[in-house]
Design an enzyme around this catalytic site. Structure first.
Site, PDB file in Angstrom:
ATOM      1  N   ASP A   5     -29.954 -22.544  -0.752  1.00 15.37           N
ATOM      2  CA  ASP A   5     -29.698 -23.773  -1.535  1.00 15.37           C
ATOM      3  C   ASP A   5     -30.179 -23.720  -2.981  1.00 15.37           C
ATOM      4  OD1 ASP A   5     -28.797 -24.801   0.737  1.00 15.37           O
ATOM      5  OD2 ASP A   5     -30.535 -26.086   1.139  1.00 15.37           O
ATOM      6  N   THR A  12     -29.509 -17.463   4.298  1.00  7.87           N
ATOM      7  CA  THR A  12     -30.650 -18.256   4.752  1.00  7.87           C
ATOM      8  C   THR A  12     -30.680 -18.193   6.265  1.00  7.87           C
ATOM      9  OG1 THR A  12     -31.601 -20.454   5.063  1.00  7.87           O
ATOM     10  CG2 THR A  12     -29.270 -20.405   4.563  1.00  7.87           C
ATOM     11  N   ARG A  25     -35.896 -26.867   8.247  1.00  8.27           N
ATOM     12  CA  ARG A  25     -36.446 -28.131   7.741  1.00  8.27           C
ATOM     13  C   ARG A  25     -35.400 -29.234   7.713  1.00  8.27           C
ATOM     14  NH1 ARG A  25     -39.451 -25.132   2.771  1.00  8.27           N
ATOM     15  NH2 ARG A  25     -41.480 -24.832   3.751  1.00  8.27           N
ATOM     16  N   ASP A  84     -27.785 -23.313   6.844  1.00  7.88           N
ATOM     17  CA  ASP A  84     -27.397 -24.674   6.472  1.00  7.88           C
ATOM     18  C   ASP A  84     -26.668 -24.754   5.125  1.00  7.88           C
ATOM     19  OD1 ASP A  84     -29.548 -24.102   4.860  1.00  7.88           O
ATOM     20  OD2 ASP A  84     -30.726 -25.868   5.391  1.00  7.88           O
ATOM     21  N   ARG A 133     -39.200 -17.982  -5.383  1.00  6.16           N
ATOM     22  CA  ARG A 133     -38.609 -19.326  -5.447  1.00  6.16           C
ATOM     23  C   ARG A 133     -38.801 -19.827  -6.878  1.00  6.16           C
ATOM     24  NH1 ARG A 133     -37.244 -20.803  -0.361  1.00  6.16           N
ATOM     25  NH2 ARG A 133     -38.577 -20.153   1.372  1.00  6.16           N
ATOM     26  N   GLY A 169     -36.251 -17.568  -0.050  1.00  7.28           N
ATOM     27  CA  GLY A 169     -36.912 -16.849   1.051  1.00  7.28           C
ATOM     28  C   GLY A 169     -36.104 -15.616   1.437  1.00  7.28           C
ATOM     29  N   ASP A 201     -31.707 -20.405   7.963  1.00  6.34           N
ATOM     30  CA  ASP A 201     -31.446 -21.781   8.415  1.00  6.34           C
ATOM     31  C   ASP A 201     -29.965 -22.050   8.666  1.00  6.34           C
ATOM     32  OD1 ASP A 201     -34.115 -22.040   7.957  1.00  6.34           O
ATOM     33  OD2 ASP A 201     -33.931 -23.245   6.142  1.00  6.34           O
TER      34      ASP A 201
HETATM   35  O1  F6P Z   1     -35.307 -21.548   3.657  1.00  9.91           O
HETATM   36  C1  F6P Z   1     -35.633 -20.539   4.514  1.00  9.91           C
HETATM   37  C2  F6P Z   1     -36.969 -20.773   5.181  1.00  9.91           C
HETATM   38  O2  F6P Z   1     -37.234 -19.648   5.968  1.00  9.91           O
HETATM   39  C3  F6P Z   1     -37.058 -22.048   6.000  1.00  9.91           C
HETATM   40  O3  F6P Z   1     -36.569 -21.942   7.288  1.00  9.91           O
HETATM   41  C4  F6P Z   1     -38.536 -22.324   5.985  1.00  9.91           C
HETATM   42  O4  F6P Z   1     -38.738 -23.686   6.178  1.00  9.91           O
HETATM   43  C5  F6P Z   1     -38.950 -21.855   4.634  1.00  9.91           C
HETATM   44  O5  F6P Z   1     -38.007 -20.894   4.228  1.00  9.91           O
HETATM   45  C6  F6P Z   1     -40.340 -21.248   4.553  1.00  9.91           C
HETATM   46  O6  F6P Z   1     -40.637 -20.996   3.229  1.00  9.91           O
HETATM   47  P1  F6P Z   1     -41.807 -20.070   2.707  1.00  9.91           P
HETATM   48  O7  F6P Z   1     -41.415 -18.648   2.946  1.00  9.91           O
HETATM   49  O8  F6P Z   1     -41.896 -20.398   1.263  1.00  9.91           O
HETATM   50  O9  F6P Z   1     -43.036 -20.426   3.500  1.00  9.91           O
END
Ligand code: F6P
Length: 341
Positions: free
Chosen positions: A103, A125, A171, A129, A72, A10, A127
């Protein structure tokens, strides 16, 4: 030296600062050629090249997104995509790769390194994390955006005497929920680290609305879940790739709270707005520092390492140390959020 560069997973604000730093330092100080690949590991597998020079990084420091594009996609040995990556590297005469990602991208980085490629990774990220680093690129901007959203929701919650549920990203870890919850003065913060008891929340809200105030704000991470054995049964909503579906827990909590308290309740899912737009100064600085550290590491012959912030310093940590780990929110941060309710 020809150095490959990609951004995967992302997007986050601050990626362009990191790209800019790699190119400026790589070309200017070390005399390398930086070869960008579009759309993460996918571009590397497909040979989708975007040569990067100082010309490409003009005026990008304050911009969101990634000028290299992202996807991704993770190269694997069993479907031929890892071989495709190795073939592109050979065809383009790339001696080392810098990959900026979360990750999934970092996991892929360790696989590519195991295949004999010199790889240096940079964590990003919203997140926050990624294990092994105090901060990842993008987190500070996301918290700033989420905090502003909570501030704005505050005034409308108060005017209408409502319970407002604000669902934020996260998440597997509740970094945005905990920090934006504290900064925005939320009454309830729910994170994946501590499954919640809906009865306790309902008792708390009823007491608060009787005794002190007629509105409340709950900041909820998308990965929050009720504790086992409590009175709210909930099955985590999963998408096509087994990922937690955004908005599901927020919407469900909205219904539960409205039914159980009788309070007028609304739900706001902040979603991708948390990942967009101008990076904060902190993310521009972190992206720049990690970019410089990554190209210096490559030049020094390092491999299978990730740049990391430890206190005030940027250091390198082995990718093997972070594999399979999630950096969760420490108990004291969640306790602070609770203490200030
Ligand atoms: O991993 C980063 C993140 O922004 C998370 O916080 C979220 O759950 C996810 O990506 C959303 O993913 P996508 O952009 O594929 O909807």
């Amino acid at each position: 030296m020809r150095v490959g560069l990609l951004t995967g997973g992302g997007d986050v604000p601050g990626l362009n600062a990191a790209i800019r730093a790699v190119v400026k330092r790589g070309e200017g100080e070390h005399g390398h050629s930086i070869v960008g690949f579009r759309n993460g590991w996918k571009g590397l597998a497909e040979g989708d090249v975007l040569p990067m020079t100082r010309h490409h990084i003009r005026n990008v420091l304050a911009t969101g997104g990634t000028l290299l594009g992202t996807a991704r996609f993770h190269p694997r040995a069993d479907d031929g995509s890892l071989d495709a990556v190795l073939a592109t590297l050979e065809a383009e005469r790339i001696e080392a790769v810098i990959c900026i990602g979360g990750d999934g991208t970092l996991h892929a980085a360790s696989k590519v390194a195991e295949a004999g490629v010199r790889v240096v990774a940079v964590p990003k990220t919203i997140d926050n994390d990624v294990w092994g680093t105090d901060r990842s690129i993008g987190f500070d901007t996301a918290v700033t955006i989420a905090t502003e959203a909570v501030d704005r929701i505050h005034t409308t919650a108060e005017s209408h005497n409502r319970v407002m549920i604000v669902e934020v990203m996260g998440r597997h870890a509740g970094w945005i929920a905990a920090t934006a919850g504290i900064a925005g003065g939320a009454e309830v913060v729910l994170a994946p680290e501590e499954p919640f008891d809906i009865d306790k929340i309902v008792r708390f809200l009823k007491h608060r609305h009787r005794a002190h105030a007629s509105f409340s704000i709950m900041v909820v991470a998308e990965g929050a879940v009720p504790a086992e054995g409590t009175s709210m049964s909930y099955e985590v909503q999963l998408g096509r790739f087994g990922e937690i579906v955004a908005g599901a827990i927020g919407e469900r909590l909205g219904k539960e709270i409205a039914e159980r308290t009788g309070f007028d309740t609304r739900v706001s899912v902040l979603g991708h707005v948390q990942r967009g737009g101008t990076p904060t100064p902190a993310d521009r600085i972190l992206g720049s520092r990690f970019g410089v550290a990554a190209i210096d590491a490559v030049t020094a012959g390092e491999s299978a390492v990730m740049t990391a912030l430890r206190g005030e310093e940027v250091v390198l940590v082995p990718l093997a140390d972070i594999a399979g780990k999630v950096k969760q929110v420490p108990v004291d941060l969640l306790e602070t959020a609770r203490a200030l309710a």
